[in-house]
Each structure stands twice: as C-alpha cells, then as structure tokens.
Scaffold this motif. Structure first.
Motif: not given
Length: 362
Positions: A39, A76, A188, A190, A201-202, A205
């Motif tokens: 990310g 990711w 956004y 994530y 898992y911000t 993002s």
C-alpha cells in the motif's frame, strides 16, 4: 490441619492462574492469524478543469464522465491462518455530507455527496480485488461507514487491489452561482485481517485524490423592458373585447448566450435548449389578459400580448426559443406587441401592468 488447608488453597489458585494464561494465549494466537504489507500509493483522478453547466439542468444530471483510476490486484500482500481477509473502502475526508441524490455507475447505485460549490455533488464508486476476484462496483455509503469486501476463513497468502471511479453530479434544481470544486482526497482503501476486521491496516491505505474543477453556470442575459402603452379614452373601447389602437411594439432579448460543445454522456458543455414564459404579476382578468397594478387604477381593461404574426401570445405557458443554436450561441430577440383589452365597464385612471420573464436553460 491448618497447614494442609492453606496448601490446597495455594494449588487451586495456581491452577486458576494457569487456565487464565491458556485462555489469553489461545485468543491471541487466533487474533493474529494474518498480516498485511504494501500500500501507500496515492492516485490522482483528473477531472475536467472547467465544467459549463446549464443553470436549470435536471437534478441528478451527470456533469462529467466517470473517471476511474488504474485497476490493479497487487497493492497489498496478506497472509491468513484460518482467518478472514477483508478490503475496506471509505469515503473522504474531503466530502462526506450526503446530498440525498443518487446516480448509477456500471449497474451500481451510487450516493452523491455535497461539494463546497452549492448544487454540485461528487459521486465515488469503489471496486476491490481479493482472492474472490473483483468484487464489483460498490457505493461508499458515508464518511464514517465502511464498505467492506472480503472472504474467508482462509489459510495462506493473497494479494489485494482496488479501483475508484469519480464523477460530478448536479444536486440542486437551479445553479445560482459558480465556483471551484476543491481538489483533494475523496476516498481511501486498505486491507484487514480477522473476523469483524480485528486488524485494520489503515497505515497501508491507498489514497485517491481529485483535481479542482471550475463550475461555470450557463445563462443568457435578459434585459428589463419598459413598454410605453400610450394614452386612450374610455370611449376608445366600445365593447367587451375591444382592443386599443396603435399596438405598442417591444422585444424580449436573450443576449450573450454562450456557445460550446456538448460533452457526450453528460449534460455539460452547452445549453441544450432554452424555454421561457411570461407571467402577469397580478394575474389575469380573462384568458391571456394581464390585470393592471396600482391604486388608483383604471378598471375594465387589461393588457394582451401578440406575436409578430398577430396571434395572441399565451401567458404563463412555456415557449421554446426557436432558432437557438447551442454551437454558436449569440443574441436572440422575440418581437411582441401589447394592446389594452376591454374586459368590463371601463373607468379612467392609470393603466399599468408588470410581467415577469422566466427562463429555463436545459
């Protein structure tokens, strides 16, 4: 006896402590059954620098075509241990207030959010990729409600990706002024692992930002008109339905009408059509006969309008501006005449009236 009792109590406390430790250890092992990395990308969705909008285009009209970010499935990398993998898409933080208007994109109903320019909204749709493939375009419900797309439980590794599409939409019946729609982050996305997104898992993002858009309302200039009617005697109207001699000529003008090119698939770019109507301020005395205003005032007469061909002009009825060319714009005039019309017993006095020109730009 006393010594023996205390020994049993100590052993019991140890067993309880061991059980508690086992429970904590088991819960921790389940909750950390996955992890994600990657990310951090920021994608710019470039909207038109300027959008010309007919002032009265219908609410819900698409003002730009949909612009989508690249489609990729490898933003990711995540691993699972008999756990659930999720990808979350969230609106904002730039625009988060719902306009109450919806539009559609690729078969999905998409909510429209207010921008900083009154009457202009932004619609954002998201599509994410997981082990199940692309989830399909989805609406982002609000700035605080997450939309998720996931699968599980699963043990192994998976890659995830996302895509976001954006369009501007008209949200008010009339666009009273223009302005610049701010550019910034509109969404956004994530990844997350564990059931109910225990680990979000911000920090990974992928962000989506839009460029500023200048909104220009499209209208013509319609100057006020004063029509001298002249002076008449009561005997000039011998019967109900009698008309004054010497019709007063005037024109209704549509000046500086903008030209442009229509943007395919939207209502932007040009004025597609112009309609107008003339409404008597004080209503009518008879069909298409405007009542007089003011005190004192003459009685028994009203004002009737006529077209260039001599037919009665219909009041409070929408008319199309014939000859209008959206590709060239320009100036247009409508020639009319006005005459007094007897409706009853005529008495002397001022004989004034006002009418309002209403124009609709589609």
């Amino acid at each position: 006896m006393i010594h023996f009792f205390r020994g049993r109590q100590t052993a019991s406390l140890m067993r309880v402590a061991m059980v508690a430790l086992l429970v904590v250890f088991f819960k921790d092992a389940w909750a950390t059954g996955g992890a994600c990395s990657g990310g951090g990308q920021t994608f710019t969705i470039t909207l038109p620098a300027t959008v010309s909008v007919p002032r009265d285009a219908a609410v819900g009209s698409l003002l730009t075509t949909w612009v989508a970010s690249p489609a990729a499935t490898n933003y990711w990398s995540c691993s699972e241990n008999n756990d659930n993998g999720l990808v979350y898409a969230k609106m904002g933080p730039l625009f988060t207030a719902s306009s109450g208007v919806n539009t559609t994109y690729s078969g999905a109903t998409v909510a429209v959010f207010n921008t900083n320019v009154p009457g202009i909204g932004v619609a954002v749709a998201a599509n994410v990729a997981t082990l199940n493939g692309w989830a399909g375009w989805q609406v982002l419900a609000s700035g605080t409600t997450l939309s998720y797309f996931g699968y599980g439980p699963f043990s192994g590794s998976w890659a995830g990706g996302s895509r976001v599409a954006v369009a501007l939409v008209k949200t008010a019946a009339q666009l009273t002024s223009g302005g610049t729609v701010s550019g910034g982050q509109v969404a956004y996305v994530y990844p997350a692992t564990s059931y109910n997104a225990g680990y979000q898992y911000t920090n990974l993002s992928v962000k989506y930002v839009t460029t500023p858009v200048n909104i220009v309302p499209l209208t013509c200039t319609t100057p006020d008109v004063n029509v001298p009617m002249g002076t008449f005697k009561t005997t000039d109207f011998p019967n109900v339905g009698s008309l004054s001699s010497n019709p007063a000529s005037f024109t209704v003008q549509f000046l500086n009408c903008p030209a442009g090119a229509a943007v395919s698939g939207t209502q932007a770019g040009v004025i597609h059509s112009i309609q107008y109507r003339i409404d008597p301020t004080s209503g009518t005395l008879a069909t298409n006969v405007a009542a007089l205003i003011g005190t004192p005032s003459a009685t028994g007469v009203g004002i009737q309008l006529f077209t260039a061909s001599g037919s009665v002009f219909p009041l409070s009825t929408l008319q199309s501006l014939s000859g209008y060319n959206s590709a060239t714009g320009g100036n247009y005039t409508i020639p009319l005449t006005a005459r007094y019309y007897r409706t009853g017993t005529v008495t002397a006095g001022p004989a004034n009236s006002t009418m309002t020109l209403t124009v609709s730009y589609q």
